[in-house]
Design an enzyme around this catalytic site. Structure first.
Site: not given
Length: 461
Positions: A264, A230
């Site tokens: 993010c 990720e």
């Protein structure tokens, strides 16, 4: 590599920890493997009882855990408490659902030939490499499903949040987890390669930068170990002509500036169709100007410092380079404190594809706002990115919004809501945002042996 807590609000060094020795790394691997041999045979109820106790302990004293988040990486109190709660919710999710998610599956097959089923079995030790921006939540996303599945976990956390890493290790121990089943290590890069090459380790889950992801994926691939990544994101927030602009702007301000923009899935690129662009920009600028930077322990603070002075310097350097290539910058709101790792909220406009900043991820309170000719142009701009983590679409026509969402190349797209995380939703991206999924059923099955068991029919009849 030093593991050191430094308060990003005042620069005070809080605590430092030595890196592990080679001997300690070997012992941790041995302990994790021995724990796996026992843990894999525990029932779902037994594993779940421990995860539930961990969730209960988090909820029993949330301020204790939240305060460490604020001290080590500057998270404001409200957001720190929310992180403690979502971590507890993730642990609890797998208490409730792990057994059903990993239940045996009977396959359709000709009964005259035999019976076939898939059983889902744990593999062994999983290495988790986690970042500093959500020191508990990121760990919970891996620890909860992997422990629930019967794997054991070794954690290599970011070097600036060592106290949070130890707090989570202590949490699981206090909950009654088998020694060795979850261990924090203060490892070097060389140690990571050693761990990945160990036959007792069966995979690695990393959340972090593109560079770190590429390096770990290469090492894991060479060792023939599965990896999930990720990585970064530069989420598009698309505002269509019929959107309720006041609501869209309010959501956009929150979606960009939570955790000081160090998320993010923050809404980093606002893409607004031409006919409502000017009004949206005015509303958005007004909303950003109302943010209050200050001591993250102060309840009135809504904009935290960045995690470190180095992180703040990097963001300011990126802004400078964007302007050098033609971007127009507008600093918004009252001046942020000179003490601490603060960055002035900044809006970048006129960022064109020939500007390298067009393709960057700004990990701080910096917003890029793009004017789109129409809906299709907005979709094209949204997809013109190396990243594909989250995204959002704002419109009064929810069904149409869902159709637009399908056209955006991303792992997650939300309609009338900036991207967010929840214990009940999967998380992950595409393109340079990584691969694999965390949370819910997808997450628990990433590091599992999906074993086929076939029993032939009795041919003697």
């Amino acid at each position: 590599m030093a593991y050191t807590s430094i308060n990003p609000y005042n620069g005070e060094e809080l605590k430092s920890f030595p890196v592990a020795s080679d001997t300690e790394i070997e012992q941790i691997l041995t302990n994790a493997h021995e724990a796996f041999l026992t843990w894999k045979d525990q029932s779902f109820a037994e594993r779940g009882a421990i995860l539930q106790r961990a969730a209960d302990l988090l909820r029993a004293d949330p301020k204790k855990y939240a305060n460490l988040l604020t001290l080590e990486m500057g998270k404001i109190t409200r957001e720190a408490l929310a992180e403690v709660e979502i971590s507890a919710a993730i642990l609890e999710y797998y208490v409730k659902h792990a057994e059903a998610l990993l239940a045996d599956e009977t396959l359709p097959f000709d009964p005259e030939r035999g019976q076939a089923k898939i059983v889902h079995q744990p593999l062994g030790i999983i290495l988790a490499i986690e970042p500093w921006n959500f020191p508990y939540y990121q760990v919970a996303r891996i620890v909860a499903p992997q422990l629930a599945a019967g794997n054991t976990v070794i954690l290599k956390h970011a070097s600036n949040v060592p106290q949070c890493a130890l707090a989570f290790e202590t949490l699981m121990s206090d909950a009654g987890l088998l020694p060795g089943a979850f261990t924090n290590i203060f490892a070097t890069r060389e140690h990571i390669e050693t761990i990945l090459n160990d036959s007792r380790v069966h995979g690695v889950a990393l959340t972090g930068s593109e560079g770190a992801g590429a390096s770990i994926a290469a090492q894991a691939g060479k060792a023939l170990k599965k990896s999930t990544l990720e990585l970064g994101g530069s989420d598009a927030l698309v505002v269509l002509a019929d959107a309720v602009l006041k609501d869209a702007a309010k959501h956009a301000v929150a979606g960009r500036h939570s955790n000081a923009g160090q998320v993010c899935v923050a809404s980093k690129r606002m893409i607004v169709v031409d006919e409502v662009y000017d009004e949206f920009l005015a509303l958005y600028t007004e909303g950003v100007a109302q943010l209050k930077a200050g001591n993250p322990f102060d309840e009135e603070t809504t904009l935290a410092p960045l995690s470190s002075q180095g992180a703040a310097d990097e963001v300011r350097d990126k802004i400078k380079k964007a302007v050098e290539h033609g971007a127009v910058t507008t600093e918004v709101g009252p001046s942020v404190p000179t003490q601490g790792a603060f960055v002035q909220p900044t809006i970048l406009t006129h960022v064109t594809p020939d500007n390298p900043a067009y393709y960057w991820e700004f990990f701080g309170p910096v917003s890029m706002i793009f004017r789109a000719k129409d809906e299709q142009d907005a979709i094209d701009i949204a997809n013109d990115s190396p990243f594909g983590l989250g995204g959002s679409v704002f419109t009064q026509d929810k069904e149409h919004g869902a159709e637009v969402a399908k056209k955006i190349s991303s792992g997650m797209v939300f309609v009338n809501q900036p991207t967010f995380s929840d214990a009940n939703l999967p998380f992950g991206g595409v393109k340079r945002s990584g691969y694999g999924r965390e949370l819910v059923g997808l997450g628990i099955k990433e590091f599992i042996n999906h074993k086929l068991i076939y029993v032939a029919a009795d041919t003697a009849k």
